[in-house]
Design an enzyme around this catalytic site. Structure first.
Site, PDB file in Angstrom:
ATOM      1  N   SER A 466       0.832  -1.198   0.000  1.00  0.00           N
ATOM      2  CA  SER A 466       0.000   0.000   0.000  1.00  0.00           C
ATOM      3  C   SER A 466       0.864   1.245   0.000  1.00  0.00           C
ATOM      4  CB  SER A 466      -0.911   0.006   1.229  1.00  0.00           C
ATOM      5  OG  SER A 466      -0.122   0.134   2.390  1.00  0.00           O
ATOM      6  N   GLU A 467       0.240   2.350  -0.343  1.00  0.00           N
ATOM      7  CA  GLU A 467       0.952   3.639  -0.340  1.00  0.00           C
ATOM      8  C   GLU A 467       1.520   3.929   1.036  1.00  0.00           C
ATOM      9  OE1 GLU A 467      -0.036   8.386  -0.895  1.00  0.00           O
ATOM     10  OE2 GLU A 467      -1.625   6.896  -1.061  1.00  0.00           O
ATOM     11  N   GLU A 468       0.723   3.709   2.048  1.00  0.00           N
ATOM     12  CA  GLU A 468       1.170   3.990   3.421  1.00  0.00           C
ATOM     13  C   GLU A 468       2.358   3.134   3.791  1.00  0.00           C
ATOM     14  OE1 GLU A 468       1.443   3.067   7.637  1.00  0.00           O
ATOM     15  OE2 GLU A 468       0.517   1.783   6.140  1.00  0.00           O
TER      16      GLU A 468
END
Length: 575
Positions: A466-468
């Site tokens: 994920s981006e996070e």
């Protein structure tokens, strides 16, 4: 204690213990003349040198002598005082000295009788207290002493001297305090002398007259005995400028001595040397009688020590014996200065740290504004911060996050402060893999701004790469990037948040948003934005001219192996 030197006989008693547990020290016999004041001081060093109580009794009475000063016979501190003596005062008086673990007693046997110094037909002169024998040395400068010793409550006036009932006058005679100085003693100086003074006590006046029988001798002394000065010992005394100082000269001498004891400076009597200012004076001589000798004390008083007194020898003379003191300034106490300096330094340091902690953000921002250059930092980075934010499910939270990230952050940090941000969803390249785009752009940023909301599952990209996850992993592990955590709302429990967010909170803390999305919240000088700017890279803020917000058209990049091979096309249009 003038009576101690009268023609009395001191009879030593064997040291004995009475029924009340007190030890008898000695008995003193005093033969006195009526109608005159008399005082006896109960002192016996070293017994009376500590903390003791002194009580006077008459004969074997268990009732102490009165301490009321209006009484004719009363106790004044350690003294017994008769104002004046009367015929019925004859008898034995006891002085009881009690310490913490001791008790001693001195007996004084007083015999009072009528005796006249001159023929009663002459009149005008009161009865003598007693006669005392003194000796003058032929052909030498010598002195006679008038033994007048009373407690401090008694004030003695000037002393007058008489010889054979006539007042003494002449150049060879000088009155100095309680002494009569006789220069170049001749055979005619033998005879009967008397010293007279007025004693004042509680407003009443009494006449005191001591008779002295003087003989002349050609001997230089008594058996070659020389007075011994116990103190001072030819030494220096440290004293502060402007203070008051009293120094005693303690001398032991034979009982039948006629030695002059005095203080001199520059070979001049102290009282004469400081006759005008009277700043330094010689005190009244006192003495304590022992069985074989007397202990004399004459002090010198400096009412105010001045610079001119330092380094000057002040001599104590006792016959042929001398000893001096020299005043000197105290050596600087460097330890006190050092401790004081360290305390002051610590206080200043604590104050500086305290003030800095309160105004730290303002100080740092002022320093950046005043001294940092506006030129672009050459460190291989394209962006000042990468903005990572969640995608909440709730409509209200999503609207608040979008307003903060897409409107307020660019307005304050980019337009007002000149920072360059990478905001995912605004600046990414269409058609490129999300993981690659995020990984590459995070590496091009100097800071990572993470915005969180109470809804822990609000991050829409929490699965797999994920981006996070990519951004936080790159920031914390690969680049050591500084992270700025912003709470959109108060978060009570971080344990439900992703571990990476928990780690950021623990390591860097969090900044809570207090704005309300109005124009006032978009000022870079508010407390919230000052805190954010403090954590951002150093940059001198230069306000942009007031223009309308720009609509940003995504830039198209062609990825290549090298950063320099990338090409970017941007089209900016006013909205």
């Amino acid at each position: 204690m003038w009576s101690l030197l009268l023609c009395g006989l001191s009879i030593a008693l064997p040291l004995s213990v009475t029924a009340d547990g007190c030890k008898d020290i000695f008995m003193k016999n005093e033969i006195l003349s009526a109608s005159q004041p008399f005082a006896f001081n109960c002192t016996f060093p070293p017994i009376t040198s500590g903390e003791v109580s002194v009580t006077w009794y008459k004969n074997s009475s268990k009732i102490p002598v009165s301490k009321i000063i209006q009484s004719r016979i009363h106790q004044d501190e350690t003294w017994i005082l008769f104002l004046p003596m009367e015929w019925g005062d004859s008898g034995v008086y006891q002085c009881v000295i009690k310490g913490r673990d001791s008790c001693h007693r001195i007996h004084v046997n007083l015999t009072v009788f009528e005796k006249h110094w001159c023929d009663t037909s002459i009149g005008g002169l009161p009865n003598l207290s007693d006669e005392y024998k003194q000796i003058l040395h032929l052909g030498k400068d010598d002195s006679l002493t008038c033994h007048l010793h009373f407690p401090k409550s008694c004030v003695l006036g000037p002393i007058k001297w008489y010889k054979d009932c006539n007042e003494i006058k002449g150049e060879r005679f000088t009155v100095l305090e309680t002494r009569l100085l006789v220069s170049n003693v001749s055979a005619e100086d033998r005879g009967n002398y008397a010293c007279q003074a007025i004693l004042t006590h509680s407003g009443k006046q009494y006449e005191v007259l001591n008779g002295i029988t003087v003989s002349i001798t050609e001997r230089a002394g008594y058996g070659g005995s020389v007075p011994k000065i116990i103190y001072p010992k030819n030494h220096s005394i440290e004293v502060q400028l402007g203070t008051t100082l009293i120094v005693d000269c303690n001398v032991t001498d034979t009982k039948d001595n006629t030695n002059l004891r005095c203080w001199r400076v520059n070979n001049t009597l102290v009282d004469d040397y400081y006759d005008e200012s009277k700043r330094i004076r010689e005190g009244v001589e006192t003495h304590v009688s022992f069985r074989e000798h007397n202990l004399y004390t004459v002090n010198i008083t400096f009412l105010e020590v001045k610079m001119e007194d330092y380094g000057l020898p002040f001599m104590c003379h006792a016959g042929v014996s001398t000893a001096y003191i020299i005043l000197q300034l105290p050596a600087p106490d460097f330890r006190a200065y050092l401790i004081g300096g360290l305390i002051a330094l610590v206080a200043v340091a604590v104050s500086v740290v305290y003030i800095y902690n309160i105004f730290k953000i303002d100080i740092v921002l002022w320093y950046r504004s005043a001294f940092h250059s506006t030129e672009t930092i050459v460190d291989g980075k394209l962006y000042d911060a990468y903005v990572l934010y969640p995608k909440p499910h709730k409509e209200s939270q999503r609207h608040a996050v979008d307003a903060l990230v897409l409107n307020i952050l660019p307005e304050v940090l980019e337009r007002q402060c000149g920072y360059k941000l990478f905001i995912f969803g605004r600046d990414e390249f269409p058609g490129q893999a999300v993981a690659n785009v995020i990984d590459e752009n995070v590496k091009l940023c100097r800071r990572l701004i993470v915005i969180v909301v109470p809804e822990s599952l609000g991050f829409g990209l929490l699965k797999n790469l994920s981006e996070e996850q990519i951004a936080v992993y790159s920031a914390l592990i690969q680049d050591g990037m500084k992270v700025i955590l912003i709470e959109l709302e108060k978060i009570e429990d971080y344990t439900v948040m992703p571990e990476s967010i928990q780690y950021i909170k623990q390591k860097h803390g969090a900044i809570r948003w207090h704005g309300d999305f109005t124009e006032q919240s978009q000022c870079m000088k508010t407390k919230f934005w000052k805190t954010v700017r403090y954590h951002m890279p150093p940059r001198r803020c230069r306000p942009f001219p007031p223009v309308q917000l720009l609509q940003h058209t995504p830039c198209y990049r062609t990825a290549g192996p090298e950063l320099g091979s990338r090409r970017k096309k941007c089209t900016l249009t006013t909205g």
